[in-house]
Design an enzyme around this catalytic site. Structure first.
Site, short mmCIF file in Angstrom:
data_model
loop_
_atom_site.label_atom_id
_atom_site.label_comp_id
_atom_site.label_asym_id
_atom_site.label_seq_id
_atom_site.Cartn_x
_atom_site.Cartn_y
_atom_site.Cartn_z
N ARG A 189 41.61 37.43 48.34
CA ARG A 189 41.06 36.17 48.88
C ARG A 189 42.06 35.48 49.81
O ARG A 189 41.66 34.75 50.71
CB ARG A 189 40.61 35.25 47.75
N SER A 237 36.65 28.76 31.57
CA SER A 237 36.77 30.10 32.14
C SER A 237 35.59 30.95 31.69
O SER A 237 35.39 31.16 30.48
CB SER A 237 38.08 30.74 31.68
N GLY A 247 40.64 41.14 36.63
CA GLY A 247 40.69 40.25 35.46
C GLY A 247 39.35 40.24 34.73
O GLY A 247 39.30 40.19 33.49
N ASP A 271 37.21 30.25 42.97
CA ASP A 271 37.66 31.33 43.85
C ASP A 271 37.62 30.93 45.33
O ASP A 271 38.18 31.63 46.18
CB ASP A 271 36.80 32.58 43.66
N SER A 292 30.81 39.09 40.16
CA SER A 292 30.63 38.76 38.74
C SER A 292 29.37 39.40 38.19
O SER A 292 29.35 39.95 37.07
CB SER A 292 30.51 37.24 38.57
N GLN A 341 35.41 34.03 32.10
CA GLN A 341 35.94 35.28 31.56
C GLN A 341 36.22 35.12 30.06
O GLN A 341 35.90 36.02 29.26
CB GLN A 341 37.20 35.70 32.32
N ARG A 391 47.95 31.17 43.60
CA ARG A 391 47.29 30.80 44.87
C ARG A 391 47.72 29.44 45.39
O ARG A 391 47.55 29.16 46.59
CB ARG A 391 45.77 30.89 44.71
#
Ligand code: S3P
Length: 431
Positions: free
Chosen positions: A391, A165, A92, A313, A21, A167, A344
């Site tokens: 991941r 988020s 992303g 994550d 990040s 993002q 996931r």
């Protein structure tokens, strides 16, 4: 393809690669600054290389010398129109953050990525950006990339984000660099705050108040030196490996432990893990420590609520850890896991079940049981298809070290997205 077999006694010291990040943001903010930004500890994973590639295509010179990256910024209005589609690969973070920047330029762009990226939801950024007056469309009209972004003048908004988020938050704040007036974002729980910390160090006026953050557009940003700490999301695989593999003791050096990222440490503590933080310090505006991890008797816990964005994550590897804990673990409020590089929740449940774990998937998480009060299920090897999700591949490498028989990870090269060198470091601890 990687073959993994059971082991004991993981021992040694390692340094994990730089935070993904922070690496993305250092390239982006450096590109928009006056002067040169130097970055030490930059993650040379495929995702961050996609960010470099996008900014080079917009006229920014980015070079590497002696393990330092030099970004020769051209200021807030110095980007130029790329001659081709910007390829965001699997990333992303690149897509959503760069969209905020591109929305306020005086040229048009198209962004596109790989199959996984082009199926992830972009409506979550298209909505606030269009409220700011931006012209962003999904070319296939399905709410996903490829995205067409026509540069536009922007107005400030107060965006009440439905999702915690970083993002989304960062996308809106970056568009706010180009908007008239103060742009404000409120999120339902605090997500990682690297954008706020780093933009501030580049000279932007950003005020954080609880879950709300306000940016006043600056005249200019100024190039900085960035020390990128080790990525706790990468360290997570070695934390769990150290805790669940018998007779292990691992020191992981220089790990970023920013509160908005370090939820895994709290969960480990709740589960009875033996982890000691050594040499806690602050580097480049981010808290950092060395982690000493020893094999531990773990017990189940409940993971949910506002801690989720601080370990989003890490949830795949936390789910694996729960298979080695006594009692029941419930992971909830993690619906976001369904829209990551893969679904996931589905892929973890499928593969853990294949290995003999007792896992039930729920809409927003997992319920994981030991088979009885005191017996931990013995996992057995299986062929793991990780849908090219980095991941998931790393999680099942750790699972394979603690399973009978052979675990085969078919698309293991995808670890390069965030952790080139992962398998070599794992092998070195296993000798
Ligand atoms: C990231 C934020 C998280 C995380 C991703 C990196 C970032 O995504 O899953 O790997 O750098 O801002 P969301 O903010 O969408 O949860």
């Amino acid at each position: 393809m990687k073959k993994i077999t059971r082991t004991t006694g993981l021992k040694g010291t390692l340094t994990v690669p730089g935070d993904k990040s922070i690496s993305h943001r250092a390239i982006m903010f450096g590109s928009l600054s006056e002067g040169t930004t130097t970055i030490h500890g930059f993650l040379k994973g495929a995702d961050c290389l996609s960010t470099i590639d996008c900014f080079r295509k917009m006229g920014i010179s980015i070079e590497e010398k002696d393990e330092t990256i030099y970004v020769h910024g051209k200021g807030l209005h110095g980007l130029s129109k790329p001659e081709e589609t910007l390829d965001v690969g699997n990333s992303g973070t690149t897509t959503r953050l760069i969209s905020g920047i591109l929305a306020g330029q005086d040229f048009d762009t198209v962004l596109s990525g790989d199959a996984s990226l082009n199926s992830r939801p972009m409506g979550r950024i298209m909505k606030p950006l269009s409220m700011m007056g931006a012209d962003v469309t999904s070319i296939n009209n399905n709410g996903c990339a490829p995205l067409s972004i026509k540069g536009h003048t922007l107005n400030a908004i107060h965006y009440d984000s439905p999702v915690a988020s970083a993002q989304v938050k960062s996308c809106v704040l970056l568009a706010g660099l180009y908007a008239e007036g103060k742009t404000r974002v409120t999120e339902p729980a605090l997500s990682r705050d690297h954008t706020e910390r780093m933009l501030r160090s580049f000279g932007a006026d950003i005020v954080s108040d609880g879950n709300t953050c306000t940016i006043t557009p600056p005249e200019t940003l100024h190039g900085q030196h960035i020390e990128v700490p080790g990525d706790i999301s990468s360290a997570a695989f070695f934390i769990v490996a150290g805790l669940i593999t018998p007779d292990s003791e691992i020191t992981i050096k220089n790990v970023g432990i920013n509160d908005t990222r370090a939820g895994i440490l709290k969960v480990c503590q709740d589960m009875g893990a033996d982890i000691t933080l050594l040499n806690t310090r602050e580097e480049g505006g981010e808290p950092v420590a060395d982690l000493l991890v020893k094999t531990s008797e773990l017990h189940g816990t409940v993971v949910g609520g506002s801690i989720i964005p601080t370990l989003i994550d890490e949830l795949p590897v936390i789910a694996l850890m729960a298979c080695f804990a006594k009692g029941k673990t419930i992971i909830k409020d993690a619906h976001e896991l369904r829209v990551k590089e893969s679904d996931r929740i589905a892929i973890m449940t499928e593969n853990l079940t294949e290995m003999g774990a007792d896992v039930i998937d729920t809409d927003d998480g997992f319920i994981i049981n030991s088979r009885s009060e005191d017996s931990i299920p013995v996992l057995h090897g299986a062929e793991i298809n990780c849908s090219m999700d980095h991941r998931i591949a790393m999680t099942f490498a750790i699972a394979g070290l603690n399973a009978d028989g052979e675990t085969m990870i078919t698309d293991s090269d995808c670890v390069d997205v965030s952790y080139p060198g992962f398998f070599a470091q794992l092998e070195a601890l296993n000798n």
